[in-house]
Structure formats: structure tokens, C-alpha cells
Design an enzyme around this catalytic site. Structure first.
Site, PDB file in Angstrom:
ATOM      1  N   ALA A 361       0.844  -1.191   0.000  1.00 52.29           N
ATOM      2  CA  ALA A 361       0.000   0.000   0.000  1.00 52.29           C
ATOM      3  C   ALA A 361       0.885   1.248   0.000  1.00 52.29           C
ATOM      4  O   ALA A 361       0.589   2.227  -0.675  1.00 52.29           O
ATOM      5  CB  ALA A 361      -0.921  -0.007   1.211  1.00 52.29           C
ATOM      6  N   ALA A 362       1.962   1.168   0.774  1.00 53.51           N
ATOM      7  CA  ALA A 362       2.848   2.329   0.865  1.00 53.51           C
ATOM      8  C   ALA A 362       4.172   1.934   1.505  1.00 53.51           C
ATOM      9  O   ALA A 362       4.270   0.888   2.141  1.00 53.51           O
ATOM     10  CB  ALA A 362       2.191   3.425   1.703  1.00 53.51           C
ATOM     11  N   MET A 363       5.168   2.775   1.313  1.00 55.50           N
ATOM     12  CA  MET A 363       6.498   2.552   1.888  1.00 55.50           C
ATOM     13  C   MET A 363       7.063   3.872   2.375  1.00 55.50           C
ATOM     14  O   MET A 363       7.085   4.863   1.655  1.00 55.50           O
ATOM     15  CB  MET A 363       7.403   1.941   0.805  1.00 55.50           C
ATOM     16  CG  MET A 363       8.839   1.772   1.250  1.00 55.50           C
ATOM     17  SD  MET A 363       8.975   0.626   2.636  1.00 55.50           S
ATOM     18  CE  MET A 363      10.418   1.297   3.465  1.00 55.50           C
ATOM     19  N   GLU A 364       7.555   3.824   3.630  1.00 59.35           N
ATOM     20  CA  GLU A 364       7.885   5.060   4.349  1.00 59.35           C
ATOM     21  C   GLU A 364       9.288   5.583   4.109  1.00 59.35           C
ATOM     22  O   GLU A 364       9.897   6.125   5.033  1.00 59.35           O
ATOM     23  CB  GLU A 364       7.705   4.798   5.850  1.00 59.35           C
ATOM     24  CG  GLU A 364       8.760   3.850   6.494  1.00 59.35           C
ATOM     25  CD  GLU A 364       8.387   2.384   6.477  1.00 59.35           C
ATOM     26  OE1 GLU A 364       7.477   2.010   5.711  1.00 59.35           O
ATOM     27  OE2 GLU A 364       9.007   1.612   7.223  1.00 59.35           O
ATOM     28  N   ASN A 365       9.839   5.476   2.901  1.00 56.88           N
ATOM     29  CA  ASN A 365      11.190   6.009   2.688  1.00 56.88           C
ATOM     30  C   ASN A 365      11.297   7.409   3.284  1.00 56.88           C
ATOM     31  O   ASN A 365      10.401   8.218   3.135  1.00 56.88           O
ATOM     32  CB  ASN A 365      11.491   6.085   1.198  1.00 56.88           C
ATOM     33  CG  ASN A 365      11.186   4.790   0.501  1.00 56.88           C
ATOM     34  OD1 ASN A 365      11.648   3.740   0.900  1.00 56.88           O
ATOM     35  ND2 ASN A 365      10.334   4.865  -0.514  1.00 56.88           N
ATOM     36  N   HIS A 397      -0.061   6.138   9.066  1.00 59.25           N
ATOM     37  CA  HIS A 397       0.928   5.077   9.306  1.00 59.25           C
ATOM     38  C   HIS A 397       2.308   5.481   8.770  1.00 59.25           C
ATOM     39  O   HIS A 397       3.312   5.406   9.481  1.00 59.25           O
ATOM     40  CB  HIS A 397       0.428   3.800   8.598  1.00 59.25           C
ATOM     41  CG  HIS A 397       1.320   2.610   8.719  1.00 59.25           C
ATOM     42  ND1 HIS A 397       0.973   1.503   9.467  1.00 59.25           N
ATOM     43  CD2 HIS A 397       2.535   2.322   8.182  1.00 59.25           C
ATOM     44  CE1 HIS A 397       1.934   0.600   9.376  1.00 59.25           C
ATOM     45  NE2 HIS A 397       2.894   1.067   8.602  1.00 59.25           N
ATOM     46  N   GLU A 398       2.334   5.910   7.527  1.00 56.47           N
ATOM     47  CA  GLU A 398       3.631   6.211   6.904  1.00 56.47           C
ATOM     48  C   GLU A 398       4.304   7.413   7.561  1.00 56.47           C
ATOM     49  O   GLU A 398       5.520   7.444   7.707  1.00 56.47           O
ATOM     50  CB  GLU A 398       3.471   6.446   5.401  1.00 56.47           C
ATOM     51  CG  GLU A 398       2.893   5.251   4.638  1.00 56.47           C
ATOM     52  CD  GLU A 398       3.583   3.937   4.921  1.00 56.47           C
ATOM     53  OE1 GLU A 398       4.811   3.922   5.114  1.00 56.47           O
ATOM     54  OE2 GLU A 398       2.880   2.899   4.967  1.00 56.47           O
ATOM     55  N   HIS A 401       6.064   6.453  10.668  1.00 56.20           N
ATOM     56  CA  HIS A 401       7.348   5.781  10.411  1.00 56.20           C
ATOM     57  C   HIS A 401       8.514   6.750  10.274  1.00 56.20           C
ATOM     58  O   HIS A 401       9.665   6.352  10.413  1.00 56.20           O
ATOM     59  CB  HIS A 401       7.265   4.988   9.106  1.00 56.20           C
ATOM     60  CG  HIS A 401       6.755   3.595   9.260  1.00 56.20           C
ATOM     61  ND1 HIS A 401       7.159   2.747  10.261  1.00 56.20           N
ATOM     62  CD2 HIS A 401       5.882   2.878   8.500  1.00 56.20           C
ATOM     63  CE1 HIS A 401       6.549   1.567  10.110  1.00 56.20           C
ATOM     64  NE2 HIS A 401       5.769   1.621   9.050  1.00 56.20           N
ATOM     65  N   GLU A 420       6.588  -1.535  12.948  1.00 55.95           N
ATOM     66  CA  GLU A 420       5.271  -1.752  12.351  1.00 55.95           C
ATOM     67  C   GLU A 420       4.142  -1.743  13.389  1.00 55.95           C
ATOM     68  O   GLU A 420       3.057  -1.258  13.128  1.00 55.95           O
ATOM     69  CB  GLU A 420       5.255  -3.057  11.546  1.00 55.95           C
ATOM     70  CG  GLU A 420       6.192  -3.045  10.342  1.00 55.95           C
ATOM     71  CD  GLU A 420       5.940  -1.901   9.374  1.00 55.95           C
ATOM     72  OE1 GLU A 420       4.872  -1.259   9.459  1.00 55.95           O
ATOM     73  OE2 GLU A 420       6.825  -1.614   8.542  1.00 55.95           O
TER      74      GLU A 420
HETATM   75 ZN   LIG Z   1       4.722   0.176   8.084  1.00 54.97          ZN
END
Ligand SMILES: [Zn+2]
Length: 1006
Positions: A361-365, A397-398, A401, A420
Site C-alpha cells: 500500500a505504501a512505503m515510508e522512505n 501510518h507512513e 514511520h 510496524e
Molecule cells: Zn509500516
């Protein structure tokens, strides 16, 4: 990282029992061990340098891959093992972890990106510090062509250190350079590598993606490095503890723009290329590095603290304002988290990038979070409240992070829940900040996190949340619902026991002491214990939490009035045992937890007292307030604890009587909790089947959304189990049954009795709530406060239509007919999915074609998704098969949506067999396509097996596992346990269940 989530999705993930109860710092210990080994290694290496050189020539061969191939042949096992033991110390690349002799400090990375032929070439120069003298440079590289490796010493007397030979060791995805002379401890060196590779189609590493603009296909290239894919884009020390700073330059065609974690430092033109140099990052893990080359446009805002926040997406999406909502909430969230954690956001900018395809769904770079479009773009005119809620939570959420993950990173993947679990917990806390009326943390958390994960963690195939992780396959497995949801549930339990203020104090200390570094769970426990001590409460948080993080599963706590103590009216007996759906191994489980049990006592009109009891042993007796025969006991007040509570039948009856007389005396959270506990205790055989059914008899009086939500989840769960059991044989027409005016028809089959029972609970509240008006939903920018009434209305319509209420069906059909005849969609957005699905299931093929056509022509991602899901609701096996095949072969169905199609066909009673068959027939294709993205894979496995409930189906599943066992992994082991449980329920409990339905008093049942 965040996976997509669905309303009714049952739990899914991968996992396996943990071998031991070792403490986290297994990681640090193994590092220490590696260092200790390095000394004798060093002696051996120095003494036998020449001989070793010869042996490398022999076994490694001149080209990459040969070293691995040499160890893999069958029949060489014995020799291989002996060789391994003998040479382990001398050949560090044979270990699955990096040797630790070198630590990277800084990377200078230049990447040339060819968007015309989808290749890239790069040079990386890594400044490394030598911790222990070594002749080997071992780092990660995978699927890269390496064209040169050189090593130079920094400082005076530096110069080149000759590379004797270099090779790739694919088994561990490592690149090795063997040097002519040793690198010396405490000195710094530069490792320079040139490499090139193709930009992948697989959505991991550095990959490409495309979209259509004005009828023309456009491409973008973007990275996904978590957890182990940075090594596919450049050679690096690709473990989270090897933090370093990065200076990145990207060179590409000037018609594209490029983005990375940091702002642009300089741009240079030349030779028809553009070179963009980005500012140096803070210390960070390799898997948080990110870049993208695209021709997106953006909108921008600025946080109160001056951080530039931009959202990049397809130009048409930006022009339509689809990104504005996420931009707006991100700005507010940065302020919220800075205030909550009392730690500033670390970078000068934060970009959100919306890509058409992404494995998650997403990635928190850090500074460049990447989202799949559906989780960040919002068309307020057509989006339902639930779509908006899901999207909001992904963004929350992201952004969390950026602190828990980017700034402070778990030392190793065994504790991935440290980031997480926090990000998932904060989805609820952060969303409450944005929209206090949604009541996420106190309410939605229960049904969507706690109840959901306890289903999974009640299986004997579950695993501890902190789990041993060795190789790359293990690393992918740790991103499962145990890490996310159990992590969040444990953090919530702890926050409630500590109190919010002390909890925040502890988190602040934890973040400050580990910022730009790594931490293990003991580091967190230490800071939280200190925060408690500073308040005069001497609690060893680690000692309490180890029971919850190192042991799998959770307890069921039984609370009853004491029979032995005097005076008995003041004492309760509490006991704990591991909760398990299966009965095997239940009695002999020796697992114990330190359980913070809150107990409330009440009678007809009020709660008289609440007590916190710490339980340590199997059985304990505790003094509480005064009780009489009419006093009920209620455990786990507001369901803040991660466990189930059971009572004796007398107490269950008192609670049921209370709910019927005046449900408001018991909190909303506990009403939902009682429902969930009762259904699951009955399913597992701890309670008679009639208790939960009796309990929900009060629902006609229930005005709150949450208990209805808990009930409908439990009912769908049960329904899945019953579905194809037509129990004509169980019932003969008894006079008592014949007299009952059961709906409009007399039901003789078990299934009809069941559906009728559910509809009877639903009917009065359904009529009272009515249907929503078809006014457009939402006002674009700001979000309306969530309307619990609207949610409840939707819940009831969904229950009514899916359990067969004729009036509900008529209204759905009328809506669809109106849409087709007027070509105007007047269906209220909030119930569109229910109406589409009901329409497709009841109406003819023309409606299916109509929806299929709308699916093609729709641009709004949320609408597209529910149109696609509606197509799976058909009763027509031909259409379902056509759809299943299209899902894998057609460009029209995005890769991440294909799994949805199969899973949803499986949810359709008419589609179950088809989905199960399709899954087995296409296993190779599916496995090749999704293998690494295990989240999807196990969701798929769960989706096509969870309803199997007959002996014959169990055998089919066993056969399938046997023939594919090696690749199948833990998702199939879990599926097997679930199906065995289904079969067992039918054997042991089905009869009682139907008997209760048959014997139950008439319609009022009160
Ligand atoms: Zn996450």
C-alpha cells in the site's frame, strides 16, 4: 511499510514457531560472536594466505555463481558440511549475515537512468571503517552486473589496495573482493564499485511502472528497497544496523524529473542529459534510501515548522485535486507527531509519491514516501467513507514511520514489530487527532486490530512476535499481521497500563537516545521502565512484556466468584491458560503470562467497582468488592488487554440479562468485546454454541456501531463455516417448529434457520435506520466527522442484503436499474459496493456487462476497485471463470488487483469451488508473480481455503501442500490448521448449533 486492508479480510500472514526464547539482543550477541571469531580467523588467514588463495581459485571458479553452484549439487552434502565447518571462519560470505569487519560511513552514489531502454548504470564509492583487520570486502549485491571493484586507503600513506579477485556469491546475495593485503583496524578505506543492470518489471528494487496520459503510455522508474532490495540497485551493506550517510546523483533524460530522500542540491545539463545532485542524507539504513524518475507534477504546502510537503502524481490526478486531501492531512500530522513525541521531523522536506503500481500500500522512505495511488489519491465526489478512512490510516501510518522506522530503526528484522506495531497503533491515535469523532483508538481498533489478530494468534501454527530471522526468506515473512496487529495491540495494552502521560515520556526518551541509530526491544523496555520509575512506579516492563513478545499466542482468562474463600462474596478466582482453537495440546501448554486484568462488577443499573489485578500464576484468588447473587463480573474493561475472558454460565447469563435490560451500563468497547469473545470461545469449544447466539439477542436495542460491527464480523465468520451445509437430515418437521412463524416461509434446512435467525436480529434496527439519501458524499478538502449513524446504516444494509432480506434486494435492484436506464449513478457512495454486488448477483448477464464496461471507463481508483469486486458477485460460473482468467491475462486488471479478484470470487458461495480450483491450476503462475510479496500471497492462500470444511476438501488441501510443500511456506500450514478446525467444528459442534437454533424461543427471544 503498509499492506492494503479490507473490510472483511480474515487474517492471513506468514509465520512459524519460534525456536527459543532468546532475548533480542541475539543480534548484538551474534555481532560480538562474529568479532570474537574474527581474531582466530585473522591468524588463520594470515598464516595460510597463499594456500587459501589457491583454494578460492579451485572452488569459486572465475565467474559469478560458480561458488554457489559448487556447493549446491546433490550428493555433495557431507563434503559440503565438512567444508563449511572448516572454512566458515575463513569465508565470511558463506554466513547469511555480513561479517562486521567493515562498517560503512558514507556512500557517494551516481546512477545513470536510461528511460529509453530501461537500464541503469552506476558507480558507488563507499567510505568504510575497518573494525577488524580483514582481507575480505563482503557486501550485498544482487542481480547486478559488476564491472569493476577497487579499494583505496584514506589518509596519508593511502593508495590502492590491490584486489586479488572478486566474485558474486548469489546464495547470500553478496559481492566479495579478496585483497592482496589486509585492511587495518581503525583505518578508513574507500570501496569503489561500478555496476549496471536492467530496470525491473518486478515491483522490487529499482523498477518501472507505467500509466496512460492523453492516450499515450508514459513510464516512471522508482525504488522499493525494503526489506532487502537496495542490493538490487547498488552494492551496499544492506542490513538495517549498517547506517550511513548518502550523497546521491541521478543522471537522466531532461524530459523527466527526479526525486530522492533529500532536496536537490544542484542541477547540471550536458550532452542531452541532466544530472541532479541531492543533499547528503542523515545517517540512515540502506532500505530507506529511495529515488524516482518520472514526469509527474506536484502540489506543495508547508508545515508550521517550515517543512516543504509535496505530493507528486500523474498530471491529470494533480490537476483534478486528487492529492489535496493527503497533502492537507500530512501537514497536520507532522505537527501532531512532533508534539506527541517531542522530537522534530528530521529532514527539510517530505514528498509523497503516488505510483500506479506498487507491491505494498505504501512505503515510508525517509522524506520520500511512496504510495500506491489508491492509498493516497482521493476523489471526494465518489469515494465512500470507508475508502477515505482506509486512505487516511495509510497516510497516518507512513508519517509515523518517519520517527519509528526512519529515525530509530530496529536493529534486526526479528523486531520489525518495533516499527510496524507502533505505526499501526498510531494509525488509530493519529486518526483520532485528525477526526476525534471517529473514535478510532477506543472503538475501531477493537474490531479491526484486536479481534482480527486474535483469530490468527489463537492457532497453534502462530508464532511469537519477536521471531528468529536468518535468511532473506525469513525477512519477508516477518512482515505479517502478527508484527503489525499484535504489535499494535501489545503497545496499546502497555500504553493503557502505564497511562498516556508516562507512556509518552518513555517514548520521547527512547527516540532521543536512539535517533539516527538502531534499537532493540530491550532498549524500549528500559526507557519505559525508567519513565515508570520516575513516577514512583517500580515496574520491570521488560519482564512483563517478554511473556507477550517471546511466547506465541495469548491467554484466555476465566473469572468467577470464588467458591472457597470466606467470605465468598468478596473474592474472585481467576485462572489463565493458552487460548487455542484446536483442542490438541490445549491441556499441556505450560505458557503463562503476566496479565493486567481489569475487573468490573455491576448489577442491573450500574458498574459498582473496577479493580486492576496482575495475574502471574495459573490460578489465583483475589479480593474485590462486595458481591451478591445478582452481581455480574466483567473482565478486561474496555478491551485494552490482549486476551480473551471467559466466565461460568451463571455469569454469562447475568451479563446477557444486563445487555437486554440496559446495554448502556456496559461500555461500547466491552459490548463488542463480549460478542467477539463469546463467538470465538464457542467456536473453539470453550462455551456452549447457544451462548453467543443468545448474547446477540439484545442487538435490537443496540444503537452503537461497534457492537454491530463485531457481531457482523462474527456472523460472517460463522456463515463461511456453514455455507454449503444443507442440513435437511438434521430436522424433521416438529410441531413446535411448524408453529413458528419463521419469516414468511417455513424453514426446514439448517442454513435457512440460520439466515432467518440473523435477519431476525437485524430486522428492527435495519428498518429503524433506513437507507441513506443519495446526496454526494464529502466536501473535498476537509473531512466530515465520521458519522457512526452512517456506518451503522451501511452495516445493517450489508447484513440484510447478504443474509437474503427481500426488501433489501428489491431496493438494490431498483438502484441498478435506475442507473442503467438513466445512465446516472444515484447510488449513495457509502453503500455502492453493497448495491453493485447485490445487483450483479441477482440480475442477469447484461448487468455484469454493464459493470464491466463501467470498470473500464472509470478513472476514479476507488470506484474502479468496487466495480471490479462487484463483478465477482455473479452467480454465473461462466462469468466467474471468465473474470478469473482475465485477471491474470488482461492489461485491464492491475497486477495488485488480480489477487483481489481471486479472493473475492472465493468469498462468493457460488465461486468458492472455482476459486479453489483456479488457485491450484495457476499456482505456478501466481507463485512466480507474487512469490516475494508474501503479504499478497498469503492473503490469497487464506482467501481460497478459509471456507473449506469437508473431509474431502481437507484431503485436497493436503494433496496440494504435499505436491508443492517446499515453496508453500507457513501460509499453507496455517490454512491447513484452519480447515482442520472447520472440519472439527462440523464434527463436534454443528449439531448443537442447529439444535439451539431450532429450539430457540420465537421471534422475540427475549
Ligand atoms: Zn509500516
Amino acid at each position: 511499510m503498509r499492506d492494503g486492508r479490507e473490510r472483511w479480510a480474515a487474517a492471513v500472514p506468514g509465520g512459524r514457531p519460534r525456536a527459543g526464547g532468546e532475548r533480542a539482543a541475539g543480534v548484538r550477541r551474534s555481532l560480538v560472536l562474529a568479532l570474537a571469531l574474527a581474531v582466530p580467523t585473522l591468524i588463520a588467514v594470515t598464516a595460510a594466505a597463499v594456500a587459501l588463495g589457491v583454494r578460492f581459485e579451485e572452488c569459486a571458479g572465475p565467474e559469478e555463481g560458480a561458488a554457489a553452484a559448487a556447493t549446491r549439487g546433490p550428493g555433495r552434502r557431507g563434503r559440503q558440511r565438512a567444508e563449511e565447518e572448516e572454512a566458515a571462519a575463513a569465508r565470511p560470505w558463506r554466513e547469511s549475515r555480513l561479517p562486521g569487519s567493515l562498517r560503512p560511513r558514507h556512500y557517494d552514489l551516481r546512477v545513470d537512468v536510461g528511460m529509453d531502454n530501461f537500464t541503469f548504470a552506476g558507480d558507488v564509492s563507499i567510505q568504510v571503517e575497518c573494525v577488524n583487520a580483514t582481507r575480505f570486502v563482503v557486501l550485498h549485491a544482487h542481480a547486478l552486473q559488476v564491472s569493476s571493484v577497487s579499494v583505496t586507503a584514506d589518509g596519508p600513506g593511502g593508495g590502492a589496495v590491490r584486489v586479488q579477485r572478486r566474485f558474486l556469491f548469489p546464495a547470500n546475495q553478496m559481492l566479495v573482493a579478496v585483497l592482496h593485503r589486509e585492511l587495518k583496524a581503525s583505518r578508513t578505506y574507500r570501496v569503489n564499485v561500478s555496476f549496471h543492470a536492467a530496470i525491473q518489471d518486478e515491483l522490487l528494487g529499482f523498477f518501472r511502472s507505467s500509466y496512460t496520459l492523453d492516450g499515450e503510455r508514459r513510464y516512471l522508474a522508482v525504488t522499493q528497497f525494503s526489506p532487502t532490495h537496495a542490493r538490487k540497485a547498488f552494492p551496499c551493506f544492506d542490513e538495517p544496523a549498517y547506517k550511513a550517510t548518502f550523497s546521491l546523483s541521478l543522471r537522466h533524460d531532461p524530459q523527466y524529473t527526479s526525486l530522492a530522500n533529500m532536496p536537490t542540491e544542484s542541477v547540471a545539463d550536458g550532452d542531452g542529459w541532466i544530472t541532479r545532485r541531492f543533499a547528503r542524507t542523515p545517517r540512515m539504513s540502506t532500505y530507506y534510501l529511495a529515488w524516482a524518475v518520472c514526469n509527474f507534477t506536484s502540489r506543495e504546502t508547508r508545515s508550521d515548522g517550515g517543512v516543504a510537503i509535496r505530493l507528486f502524481a500523474r498530471p491529470d490526478a494533480i490537476a483534478s485535486g486528487a492529492g489535496d486531501y493527503s497533502l492537507h492531512i500530512t501537514k497536520r500530522l507532522l505537527g501532531f507527531y512532533q508534539d506527541f513525541f517531542q522530537v522534530q521531523y528530521s529532514l527539510p522536506k517530505l514528498d509523497l509519491l503516488a505510483v500506479p503500481k506498487h507491491p505494498y500500500a505504501a512505503m515510508e522512505n525517509w522524506g520520500l514516501s511512496v504510495f500506491v495511488e489508491q492509498k493516497v489519491l482521493l476523489d471526494a465526489r465518489v469515494s465512500s467513507a470507508s475508502y477515505r478512512m482506509e486512505l487516511t490510516m495509510v497516510v497516518v501510518h507512513e508519517i509515523c514511520h518517519q520517527w519509528f522506522g526512519d529515525l530509530v530503526t530496529p536493529v534486526w528484522w526479528e523486531d520489525v514489530w518495533l516499527k510496524e506495531g507502533f505505526a499501526h497503533y498510531f494509525e488509530y491515535v493519529g486518526t483520532d487527532f485528525l477526526f476525534p469523532k471517529w473514535n478510532m483508538e477506543k472503538q475501531r481498533f477493537l474490531t479491526d486490530v484486536l479481534h482480527e489478530v486474535m483469530l490468527l494468534d489463537g492457532l497453534s501454527s502462530s508464532h511469537a512476535i519477536s521471531q528468529e530471522v536468518r535468511d532473506a526468506a525469513d525477512i519477508h515473512r516477518v512482515f505479517d499481521w502478527i508484527a503489525y496487529k499484535k504489535g499494535a495491540a501489545l503497545i496499546r495494552m502497555l500504553a493503557n497500563v502505564m497511562g498516556q502521560r508516562v507512556f509518552r515520556k518513555g517514548l520521547n526518551a527512547y527516540l532521543l537516545s536512539h535517533m539516527y541509530g538502531n534499537a532493540a526491544r530491550d532498549d524500549l523496555w528500559r526507557k519505559l521502565s525508567e519513565a515508570m520509575r520516575s513516577e514512583g512506579r517500580d515496574v520491570d516492563v521488560g519482564a512483563v512484556m517478554d511473556g507477550w513478545t517471546l511466547q506465541m499466542g495469548y491467554p484466555v482468562v476465566t473469572v468467577s466468584k470464588s467458591r472457597s474463600e470466606r467470605p465468598a462474596t468478596r473474592y474472585v478466582t481467576v485462572s489463565q491458560e493458552r487460548f487455542l482453537y484446536g483442542q490438541g495440546g490445549r491441556g499441556n501448554s505450560s505458557l503463562r503470562w503476566q496479565v493486567p486484568l481489569t475487573v468490573a462488577m455491576g448489577n442491573g443499573s450500574r458498574v459498582c467497582s473496577e479493580t486492576l489485578i496482575w495475574i502471574h500464576n495459573k490460578t489465583e484468588t483475589h479480593r474485590v468488592g462486595e458481591m451478591d447473587d445478582g452481581t455480574w463480573l466483567l473482565g478486561n474493561v474496555n478491551q485494552t488487554g490482549y486476551f480473551r475472558v471467559n466466565y461460568d454460565l451463571q455469569n454469562w447469563n447475568l451479563l446477557i440479562r444486563q445487555l437486554r435490560a440496559d446495554p448502556q451500563v456496559i461500555s461500547v468497547g466491552n459490548r463488542a468485546g463480549l460478542i467477539d469473545d463469546a463467538f470465538n470461545l464457542a467456536r473453539a469449544g470453550y462455551l456452549p454454541q447457544g451462548v453467543p447466539l443468545q448474547l446477540i439477542g439484545y442487538l435490537a436495542e443496540e444503537t452503537a456501531f461497534l457492537p454491530w460491527h463485531a457481531a457482523s464480523r462474527a456472523l460472517y465468520q460463522l456463515d463461511k463455516l456453514l455455507d454449503r451445509t444443507d442440513d435437511y437430515a438434521l430436522f424433521s418437521v416438529s410441531p413446535s417448529l411448524a408453529r413458528q412463524p419463521v419469516a414468511s416461509t417455513l424453514c426446514l434446512c439448517g442454513l435457512c434457520l440460520w439466515q432467518d435467525y440473523v435477519l431476525k436480529q437485524v430486522a428492527s434496527r435495519y428498518h429503524q435506520m433506513g437507507w441513506p439519501s443519495n446526496a454526494a458524499n464529502g466536501d473535498g478538502g476537509g473531512l466530515r466527522a465520521s458519522d457512526q449513524t452512517e456506518e451503522l446504516q451501511r452495516e445493517l444494509i450489508m447484513l440484510a442484503c447478504s443474509f437474503g432480506k427481500k426488501e433489501c434486494h428489491r431496493r438494490a435492484v431498483a438502484y441498478i436499474s435506475d442507473w442503467i436506464s438513466s445512465n446516472k449513478n444515484r447510488i449513495p457512495p457509502n453503500i455502492r459496493d453493497v448495491i453493485y454486488c447485490t445487483g450483479v448477483s441477482l440480475m442477469d448477464e447484461d448487468v455484469w456487462e454493464f459493470i464491466w464496461m463501467k470498470f473500464h471507463s472509470s478513472d476514479a481508483v476507488s470506484e474502479k476497485k468496487i466495480l471490479l469486486e462487484a463483478l465477482t458477485c455473479s452467480d454465473d460460473a461462466f462469468l466467474l471463470n471468465r473474470l478469473l482468467n482475465l485477471s491474470l491475462t488482461s492489461d485491464l486488471v492491475a497486477e495488485q488487483d488480480a489477487v483481489d479478484v481471486v479472493v473475492h470470487v472465493g468469498r462468493n458461495p457460488r465461486g468458492r469451488k472455482l476459486a479453489w480450483r483456479f488457485f491450484r491450476d495457476k499456482w505456478d503462475v501466481l507463485n512466480a508473480r507474487y512469490g516475494e510479496a508474501l503479504f499478497m500471497n498469503s492473503r490469497l492462500i487464506n482467501g481460497v481455503t478459509e471456507f473449506l470444511n469437508m473431509e474431502a476438501e481437507l484431503s485436497e488441501l493436503k494433496d496440494f501442500i504435499q505436491s508443492n510443500g517446499v515453496e508453500a511456506g507457513p501460509a499453507l500450514v496455517r490454512a491447513l490448521e484452519v480447515v482442520e478446525g472447520n472440519v472439527r467444528w462440523h464434527r463436534l459442534h454443528r449439531r448443537h448449533f442447529y439444535e439451539w437454533l431450532r429450539e430457540a424461543p420465537g421471534p422475540s427471544r427475549r
